[in-house]
Design an enzyme around this catalytic site. Structure first.
Site, short mmCIF file in Angstrom:
data_model
loop_
_atom_site.label_atom_id
_atom_site.label_comp_id
_atom_site.label_asym_id
_atom_site.label_seq_id
_atom_site.Cartn_x
_atom_site.Cartn_y
_atom_site.Cartn_z
N LYS A 82 65.48 -26.36 35.56
CA LYS A 82 65.35 -25.11 36.32
C LYS A 82 66.42 -25.11 37.42
O LYS A 82 66.69 -26.16 38.02
CB LYS A 82 63.94 -25.04 36.93
CG LYS A 82 63.60 -23.71 37.58
CD LYS A 82 62.14 -23.69 38.03
CE LYS A 82 61.76 -22.37 38.69
NZ LYS A 82 60.34 -22.35 39.09
N SER A 157 57.64 -18.44 37.54
CA SER A 157 59.06 -18.30 37.72
C SER A 157 59.91 -19.22 36.84
O SER A 157 61.11 -18.98 36.72
CB SER A 157 59.41 -18.57 39.19
OG SER A 157 59.12 -19.92 39.52
N SER A 181 53.93 -21.36 38.31
CA SER A 181 55.25 -21.12 37.72
C SER A 181 55.66 -22.04 36.58
O SER A 181 56.70 -21.81 35.96
CB SER A 181 56.32 -21.17 38.81
OG SER A 181 56.25 -20.03 39.62
#
Lengths: 490, 97
Positions: A82, A157, A181
């Protein structure tokens, strides 16, 4: 081994194949890079693909494997990270214009631990800007598509991490979970995703959103992969004083990969299965609970209080913490700087106003408001008290149950564009995930089916503080039993 | 207790957050603050009179160590990210004239 054989393997299977010489790290990295080049235009799961760096690194790692210097189960296996995890010298944008050119001078501890174990970074995965969002649509670099149907969102996310794994553009990925997330995008993309207990993994080098809530965790195709990745990245770190230092905490997560839930007490909170939950999601999760019952678990419904207060408390705390954390972005030391300025105040205000997106600005301002003089007690302090009540409700639940089952989200993945116009509606969709962060608990999402459109449905298994191994055992048992029922090998 | 959000409130929070808002953004912020804070007010239904606020779930305490430098000099590397750099420092406009 052919490229498609390589891609079909789990992370651990690929690590084994490399170890046994059936394939090599450079072959595996090439297979993934070629698939990314051919297919990621449809999904946009990566912000940055590190093709040259990955190929060079794979050759180095392969040499170390052959020299017997790297012997771990993930050596040579590629990974997607990420883009809020700092990687020294490699672009780390947090999906924000304000960090569009940021090359960190250091590497996050969790990433360094993977590198020490022989990981090869394929690229940096897309996400909601500063992890603020539930759909990966707030990214400055554009949205990610769901691997099953790119017209739908991948969740967020960590949507890029989940989509990269779901679309077989990485065997596994790291994500971060502040209010769901990792667990919610894992559910939307049909992969396994785990948020460990707060403190299990060092947050050093994770660009902070809500520091008392953020945790790094794995996303992969199997529970075994997640356990192996977590075992690699977990542990105390001098550079994060909130990382767990108690040697009594058992972090041998792969020891929990045992198909056995006999006598395990599983609670199902009735309030999580009432109004607002899509009936296909409800049926799939309850059917998965029956699989665990057939494996010997004792399952009963119970009343988990405080559910209505979790979202308001969560958003007050997350926004307050982010308004403080994001004050470091000022256009002076790194990142975007406005072109129109006369004095220092202009640099601060205009760099931030031009550099942050709408959702980030919204949270910064609400955060500033709830911390401001006159409102601090009514909002921030109140939320901290509600947090204590929520933690107490979980403490009481875990006095009776070993794990709790829940949906990961009220629906399957919505279409792109449906969430952005109404922020409050997007916040409300986090109902089943945020309490876990407020209470610092571990949670894992496993795929349990699809809706009529073929979109994945996930189930969350929640555990008590530092009982991560218990939820891994429950998740592994479900995964093996479900595979057997489908006629696959267990 | 519903908060009423005035234009002054919006300007105040924008100043606290070091943001400059367009007229359209100000209108939108006013609406967002009212709606989202109004929703957050549901917390008031819960009596928390005798509850201690919990800022951290795990027991956290100060961690002490010897005052020894462990991160080496890395000025050049760190400054390579600065929008403007001169003589080993990040450059900003004069703050005093």
């Amino acid at each position: 081994m052919t490229a498609s054989e390589i891609i079909s393997l789990s992370a651990l299977e690929l690590g084994q194949a490399i170890k046994e010489g059936r394939t090599t790290s450079p072959e595996a990295v090439d297979a993934y890079l070629e698939k990314i080049a051919a297919e990621d235009g449809r999904f946009h799961s990566y912000i940055t693909v590190l093709a040259d760096e990955a190929r060079a690194r794979a050759a180095e790692v392969q040499a170390k494997i052959e020299a017997g210097e790297l012997t771990g189960p993930l050596a040579g296996v590629p990974v997607a990270l990420k883009d809020n995890l700092c990687t020294k010298g490699l672009l780390t944008t947090c999906a924000s214009k304000i960090l569009y050119n940021f090359r960190p001078p250091y590497t996050a501890t969790a990433v360094q631990k993977l590198l020490d174990a022989g990981a090869v970074i394929l690229g940096k995965a897309n996400m909601d800007e500063f992890a603020m969002g539930s759909t990966t649509e707030t990214s400055y670099f554009g949205p990610t598509g769901n691997p099953v149907d790119p017209e739908h969102v991948p969740g967020g996310s960590s949507g890029g991490s989940a989509a990269a794994v779901g679309a077989y553009l990485a065997p596994y990925a790291l994500g971060t979970d502040t209010g769901g997330s990792i667990r919610q995008p894992a559910s939307y993309c049909g992969v396994v995703g785990m948020k460990p207990t707060y403190g299990a993994v060092s947050r050093y080098g994770l660009i902070a959103y809500g520091s008392s809530l953020d945790q790094i965790g794995p996303l992969a195709h199997t529970v075994s992969d997640c356990a192996a990745v977590l075992e690699t990245i977990a542990g105390h770190d001098e550079r994060d004083s909130t990382s767990a230092g108690d040697p009594a905490i058992d972090m041998h997560y792969t020891d929990a990969l045992v198909r056995d839930v006999k006598g395990m007490k599983i609670g199902i909170p009735s309030s999580y299965f009432g109004e607002g939950l899509d009936h296909e999601v409800k049926e799939a999760v309850l059917a998965a609970a029956e699989v665990l019952r057939a494996e010997g678990a004792e399952i009963e419904e119970f009343d988990l209080p405080m559910v209505d207060y979790a979202i308001p408390a969560y958003y007050v705390i997350a926004m307050a913490e982010c308004s403080s954390n994001l004050s470091r972005f000022d256009g002076v030391k790194y990142g975007y700087r406005t072109e129109r300025f006369e004095d220092l105040q202009d640099i601060y205000k205009r760099s931030r106003s031009e550099g942050f997106g709408t959702e980030v600005k919204r949270r910064l301002m609400i955060g500033a408001f709830v911390l401001s003089s006159g409102y601090y007690d009514a909002y921030y302090n109140k939320a901290l008290k509600v947090r204590a009540c929520i933690k107490k409700a979980f403490d009481e639940a875990f006095a009776k149950y070993d794990v709790i089952l829940a949906p990961a989200a009220p629906t399957t993945a919505p279409k792109k564009g449906e969430s952005l116009s109404d922020p409050l509606k997007m916040y409300l969709s986090d109902i089943y995930t945020v309490s876990v962060n407020l209470a610092g608990l571990p949670g894992i999402t496993v795929p349990v089916g699809q809706d009529a459109k073929g979109l994945p449905i996930g189930m969350q298994i929640l555990g008590n503080t530092f009982c991560d191994k218990t939820i891994i055992r429950a998740a592994y048992t479900y995964e093996q039993a479900a595979k057997e029922r489908k006629g696959g090998r267990a | 207790m519903a908060v009423s959000i005035t234009d002054q409130t919006v300007e105040y929070v924008a100043a606290l957050a070091k943001l400059e808002l367009s007229e359209a953004e100000k209108e939108r912020t006013k609406k967002d603050l009212e709606e989202i804070l109004g929703y957050m007010d549901t917390m008031n239904e819960l009596d928390t009179e005798d509850v201690e606020p919990m800022s951290h779930v795990n027991p956290v305490k100060n961690v002490f160590r010897e005052d020894v430098v462990i991160n080496g000099p890395d000025r050049e590397n760190i400054l390579s990210n600065a929008p403007e750099e001169q003589d080993g420092c990040a450059v900003v406009p004069p703050t005093f004239n």
